[in-house]
Write a protein that holds these residues in place. Structure first.
Motif, PDB file in Angstrom:
ATOM      1  N   VAL A  42      -8.529  13.736  -5.656  1.00 36.47           N
ATOM      2  CA  VAL A  42      -8.571  13.747  -4.483  1.00 36.47           C
ATOM      3  C   VAL A  42      -8.446  12.359  -3.837  1.00 36.47           C
ATOM      4  O   VAL A  42      -7.998  12.018  -2.853  1.00 36.47           O
ATOM      5  N   LEU A  43      -8.969  11.389  -4.713  1.00 31.02           N
ATOM      6  CA  LEU A  43      -8.883  10.106  -4.225  1.00 31.02           C
ATOM      7  C   LEU A  43      -7.989   9.001  -4.743  1.00 31.02           C
ATOM      8  O   LEU A  43      -7.935   7.707  -4.478  1.00 31.02           O
ATOM      9  N   ALA A  44      -6.851   9.797  -5.285  1.00 28.14           N
ATOM     10  CA  ALA A  44      -5.678   8.970  -6.118  1.00 28.14           C
ATOM     11  C   ALA A  44      -4.967   8.164  -5.147  1.00 28.14           C
ATOM     12  O   ALA A  44      -4.492   7.105  -5.591  1.00 28.14           O
ATOM     13  N   ILE A  45      -4.240   8.785  -4.033  1.00 29.75           N
ATOM     14  CA  ILE A  45      -3.632   8.011  -3.185  1.00 29.75           C
ATOM     15  C   ILE A  45      -4.335   6.900  -2.565  1.00 29.75           C
ATOM     16  O   ILE A  45      -3.819   5.836  -2.642  1.00 29.75           O
ATOM     17  N   PRO A  46      -5.318   6.967  -2.096  1.00 32.32           N
ATOM     18  CA  PRO A  46      -6.059   5.883  -1.300  1.00 32.32           C
ATOM     19  C   PRO A  46      -6.518   4.796  -2.401  1.00 32.32           C
ATOM     20  O   PRO A  46      -6.523   3.488  -1.991  1.00 32.32           O
ATOM     21  N   VAL A  47      -6.908   5.183  -3.417  1.00 30.64           N
ATOM     22  CA  VAL A  47      -7.195   4.175  -4.413  1.00 30.64           C
ATOM     23  C   VAL A  47      -6.051   3.429  -5.043  1.00 30.64           C
ATOM     24  O   VAL A  47      -6.108   2.183  -5.121  1.00 30.64           O
ATOM     25  N   THR A  48      -4.839   4.232  -5.161  1.00 28.17           N
ATOM     26  CA  THR A  48      -3.746   3.348  -5.713  1.00 28.17           C
ATOM     27  C   THR A  48      -3.025   2.515  -4.553  1.00 28.17           C
ATOM     28  O   THR A  48      -2.564   1.441  -4.908  1.00 28.17           O
ATOM     29  N   ALA A  49      -3.058   3.133  -3.322  1.00 20.05           N
ATOM     30  CA  ALA A  49      -2.680   2.302  -2.177  1.00 20.05           C
ATOM     31  C   ALA A  49      -3.434   1.224  -2.020  1.00 20.05           C
ATOM     32  O   ALA A  49      -2.925  -0.081  -1.921  1.00 20.05           O
ATOM     33  N   PHE A  50      -4.755   1.158  -2.056  1.00 13.49           N
ATOM     34  CA  PHE A  50      -5.589  -0.109  -1.724  1.00 13.49           C
ATOM     35  C   PHE A  50      -5.457  -1.005  -3.046  1.00 13.49           C
ATOM     36  O   PHE A  50      -5.293  -2.290  -2.933  1.00 13.49           O
ATOM     37  N   ALA A  51      -5.153  -0.500  -4.306  1.00 18.08           N
ATOM     38  CA  ALA A  51      -4.837  -1.405  -5.354  1.00 18.08           C
ATOM     39  C   ALA A  51      -3.522  -2.286  -5.254  1.00 18.08           C
ATOM     40  O   ALA A  51      -3.458  -3.447  -5.494  1.00 18.08           O
ATOM     41  N   PHE A  52      -2.484  -1.519  -4.910  1.00 17.73           N
ATOM     42  CA  PHE A  52      -1.424  -2.116  -4.621  1.00 17.73           C
ATOM     43  C   PHE A  52      -1.248  -3.010  -3.224  1.00 17.73           C
ATOM     44  O   PHE A  52      -0.681  -4.035  -3.306  1.00 17.73           O
ATOM     45  N   ALA A  53      -2.278  -2.658  -2.581  1.00 22.06           N
ATOM     46  CA  ALA A  53      -2.301  -3.589  -1.166  1.00 22.06           C
ATOM     47  C   ALA A  53      -2.972  -5.023  -1.604  1.00 22.06           C
ATOM     48  O   ALA A  53      -2.366  -6.067  -1.126  1.00 22.06           O
ATOM     49  N   LEU A  54      -3.908  -4.812  -2.647  1.00 24.41           N
ATOM     50  CA  LEU A  54      -4.798  -6.238  -2.922  1.00 24.41           C
ATOM     51  C   LEU A  54      -3.634  -6.889  -3.586  1.00 24.41           C
ATOM     52  O   LEU A  54      -3.569  -8.080  -3.865  1.00 24.41           O
ATOM     53  N   LEU A  55      -2.959  -6.096  -4.879  1.00 25.48           N
ATOM     54  CA  LEU A  55      -1.934  -6.887  -5.389  1.00 25.48           C
ATOM     55  C   LEU A  55      -0.965  -7.688  -4.691  1.00 25.48           C
ATOM     56  O   LEU A  55      -0.443  -8.835  -4.797  1.00 25.48           O
ATOM     57  N   ALA A  99       0.883  -1.276  -0.013  1.00 24.28           N
ATOM     58  CA  ALA A  99      -0.128  -0.089   0.099  1.00 24.28           C
ATOM     59  C   ALA A  99       1.081   1.323   0.162  1.00 24.28           C
ATOM     60  O   ALA A  99       0.540   2.067  -0.501  1.00 24.28           O
ATOM     61  N   ALA A 100       2.031   1.113   0.833  1.00 21.71           N
ATOM     62  CA  ALA A 100       2.876   2.284   0.931  1.00 21.71           C
ATOM     63  C   ALA A 100       3.437   2.733  -0.568  1.00 21.71           C
ATOM     64  O   ALA A 100       3.627   3.848  -0.814  1.00 21.71           O
ATOM     65  N   PHE A 101       3.891   1.685  -1.316  1.00 22.25           N
ATOM     66  CA  PHE A 101       4.514   1.765  -2.511  1.00 22.25           C
ATOM     67  C   PHE A 101       3.492   2.292  -3.547  1.00 22.25           C
ATOM     68  O   PHE A 101       3.738   3.195  -4.229  1.00 22.25           O
ATOM     69  N   GLY A 102       2.201   1.806  -3.432  1.00 24.60           N
ATOM     70  CA  GLY A 102       0.936   2.351  -4.208  1.00 24.60           C
ATOM     71  C   GLY A 102       0.863   3.928  -4.219  1.00 24.60           C
ATOM     72  O   GLY A 102       0.664   4.637  -4.701  1.00 24.60           O
ATOM     73  N   ALA A 103       0.855   4.413  -2.792  1.00 21.61           N
ATOM     74  CA  ALA A 103       0.985   5.548  -2.183  1.00 21.61           C
ATOM     75  C   ALA A 103       2.145   6.513  -3.079  1.00 21.61           C
ATOM     76  O   ALA A 103       2.040   7.628  -3.521  1.00 21.61           O
ATOM     77  N   VAL A 104       3.062   5.995  -2.781  1.00 21.01           N
ATOM     78  CA  VAL A 104       4.552   6.756  -3.564  1.00 21.01           C
ATOM     79  C   VAL A 104       4.528   6.877  -4.851  1.00 21.01           C
ATOM     80  O   VAL A 104       4.448   7.781  -5.435  1.00 21.01           O
ATOM     81  N   VAL A 105       3.862   5.529  -5.762  1.00 19.97           N
ATOM     82  CA  VAL A 105       3.415   5.769  -6.929  1.00 19.97           C
ATOM     83  C   VAL A 105       2.599   6.930  -7.420  1.00 19.97           C
ATOM     84  O   VAL A 105       2.990   7.940  -8.400  1.00 19.97           O
ATOM     85  N   ALA A 106       1.493   7.095  -6.441  1.00 19.97           N
ATOM     86  CA  ALA A 106       0.489   8.220  -7.006  1.00 19.97           C
ATOM     87  C   ALA A 106       1.161   9.510  -6.728  1.00 19.97           C
ATOM     88  O   ALA A 106       0.862  10.476  -7.522  1.00 19.97           O
ATOM     89  N   ILE A 107       2.007   9.672  -5.620  1.00 20.29           N
ATOM     90  CA  ILE A 107       2.760  11.022  -5.468  1.00 20.29           C
ATOM     91  C   ILE A 107       3.466  11.517  -6.612  1.00 20.29           C
ATOM     92  O   ILE A 107       3.757  12.554  -6.927  1.00 20.29           O
ATOM     93  N   LEU A 108       4.415  10.330  -6.864  1.00 18.12           N
ATOM     94  CA  LEU A 108       5.679  10.541  -7.734  1.00 18.12           C
ATOM     95  C   LEU A 108       5.223  11.005  -9.210  1.00 18.12           C
ATOM     96  O   LEU A 108       5.862  11.526 -10.034  1.00 18.12           O
ATOM     97  N   THR A 109       3.982  10.203  -9.581  1.00 12.37           N
ATOM     98  CA  THR A 109       3.448  10.301 -10.781  1.00 12.37           C
ATOM     99  C   THR A 109       2.514  11.549 -11.064  1.00 12.37           C
ATOM    100  O   THR A 109       2.149  12.065 -11.969  1.00 12.37           O
ATOM    101  N   GLY A 110       2.272  12.301  -9.922  1.00 12.68           N
ATOM    102  CA  GLY A 110       1.424  13.432  -9.827  1.00 12.68           C
ATOM    103  C   GLY A 110      -0.124  13.318  -9.917  1.00 12.68           C
ATOM    104  O   GLY A 110      -0.666  14.279  -9.849  1.00 12.68           O
ATOM    105  N   ILE A 111      -0.396  12.000  -9.877  1.00  9.60           N
ATOM    106  CA  ILE A 111      -1.876  11.655  -9.898  1.00  9.60           C
ATOM    107  C   ILE A 111      -2.561  11.886  -8.633  1.00  9.60           C
ATOM    108  O   ILE A 111      -3.845  12.103  -8.273  1.00  9.60           O
ATOM    109  N   SER A 112      -1.648  12.145  -7.529  1.00  7.03           N
ATOM    110  CA  SER A 112      -2.153  12.407  -6.144  1.00  7.03           C
ATOM    111  C   SER A 112      -2.917  13.905  -6.085  1.00  7.03           C
ATOM    112  O   SER A 112      -3.513  13.994  -5.148  1.00  7.03           O
ATOM    113  N   ARG A 113      -2.783  14.562  -6.972  1.00  4.17           N
ATOM    114  CA  ARG A 113      -3.602  16.001  -7.281  1.00  4.17           C
ATOM    115  C   ARG A 113      -5.106  15.556  -7.093  1.00  4.17           C
ATOM    116  O   ARG A 113      -5.977  16.202  -6.736  1.00  4.17           O
TER     117      ARG A 113
END
Length: 343
Positions: A127-140, A111-125
């Motif tokens: 609203v739900l980009a970080i939690p959705v990406t973190a959730f997807a990577f956690a399930l992966l 999940a933390a890596f998913g959040a890092v990906v969202a932040i570094l790629t700029g999609i964290s702008r």
């Protein structure tokens, strides 16, 4: 008067103790929700408990503080704390290891890596980009661990544990690489990894709630099987438990709940590890009590840890993961010394 050495007297005593503990925890959670909603750095304070129960009496800034800032944060703390604590109790019972926490399968690292990906790629702008990406990577991450840990149609717990550790280390290395490359976004990455509930609102509550509503009844319904697991897998199988089916169901459900919690709160340590220990000290190892009691106690603990995080050095707000670490680590050492190696 029947002596407590009598089996019947002991059972009656344990039932009374269990009922008292559950009533105390449920009442403590309700009271904590009221108090936490009224405590903070804004204009509301503890004397405004009545207004918390009747928010229609508030106007302007106070109403906004209560309904749009504190209330969703209180609800989210209860959901995340309860979810992590319940998952920790399930994992500890399943692995028969008191040092296991809900992040044991590497889900937090994914999940933390998913959040890092969202932040570094700029999609964290978004609203739900970080939690959705973190959730997807956690399930992966959970899917990869289950795939690596599977041997035929079986899921040996030792293999799953090793697979979770290996995958967790892999994602931790990728997180370190992302932090090295983060540049101006480094503070955002660090704050997310530390864990916290700041700037969380009803969006995150509604994201977490469906998974909680699904996972909690499933986990609570397997208290009998977890009691059987305490005796070992062979003993559980001899008692009529479908060991592999139950393991798979509990692991998948716990992972789903942890993924939902981590995706909205970041990595918050010690809640899922320490709270089940505290409940065992008060009520024993019976999962019929341990699971619901851990659910309530986890909500209370994280709720007050968040209150400390947002008030102790106001107007600066601490990541709640720092608070749980500072409070949890010494308490865990105390538990270990008190138990002297016994679970």
């Amino acid at each position: 008067m029947e002596h407590l050495s009598s089996p019947r007297a002991r059972r009656d005593h344990e039932r009374r103790r269990d009922r008292l503990l559950m009533v105390a925890l449920a009442g403590g959670l309700f009271l904590s929700i009221l108090l936490a909603g009224a405590v903070g750095g804004g204009t509301l304070n503890v004397s405004d408990i009545g207004a918390f129960l009747r928010p229609g009496q508030l106007e302007g800034t106070e109403r906004t503080i209560l309904l749009l800032i504190r209330l969703p944060r209180v609800f989210l703390a209860v959901l995340v704390g309860g979810g992590l604590s319940l998952s920790g109790a399930v994992m500890q019972g399943l692995f028969r290891n008191p040092l296991v926490d809900p992040y044991i399968l590497g889900i937090s690292s994914g999940a933390a890596f998913g959040a890092v990906v969202a932040i570094l790629t700029g999609i964290s702008r978004s609203v739900l980009a970080i939690p959705v990406t973190a959730f997807a990577f956690a399930l992966l991450t959970a899917a990869v661990v289950f795939s690596l840990g599977r041997i035929g149609h079986r899921f040996p717990l030792e293999t799953l544990l090793l697979a979770g550790v290996a995958v967790g280390f892999f994602f931790s290395a990728l997180i370190s690489l992302g932090m090295y490359m983060a540049g101006e976004s480094l503070h955002q990455v660090v704050f997310w990894i530390m864990g916290g509930l700041w700037n969380r609102g009803y969006r995150e509550v509604w994201m977490t709630l469906p998974f909680t509503v699904f996972a909690v009844p499933v986990l609570l319904a397997h208290a009998r099987e977890l009691n059987a697991f305490l005796l070992g897998e062979r003993a559980a199988e001899s008692m009529g438990v479908d060991v592999e089916k139950v393991k798979k169901r509990l692991l998948v459900t716990s992972s789903l709940l942890v993924a939902a919690c981590v995706s909205v709160s970041g990595v918050i340590g010690f809640v899922g590890l320490v709270v089940p220990h505290l409940v065992r000290l008060l009520g024993g190892q019976n999962h019929r009590l341990l699971l619901p009691a851990s659910l309530f106690a986890g909500g209370v603990v994280l709720l007050w840890a968040d209150v400390i995080a947002r008030t102790v050095v106001h107007p600066v707000e601490l990541p709640v993961g720092i608070v749980t670490g500072i409070l949890g680590a010494p308490f865990f050492v105390y538990l270990l010394r008190r138990r002297r190696g016994r679970w």
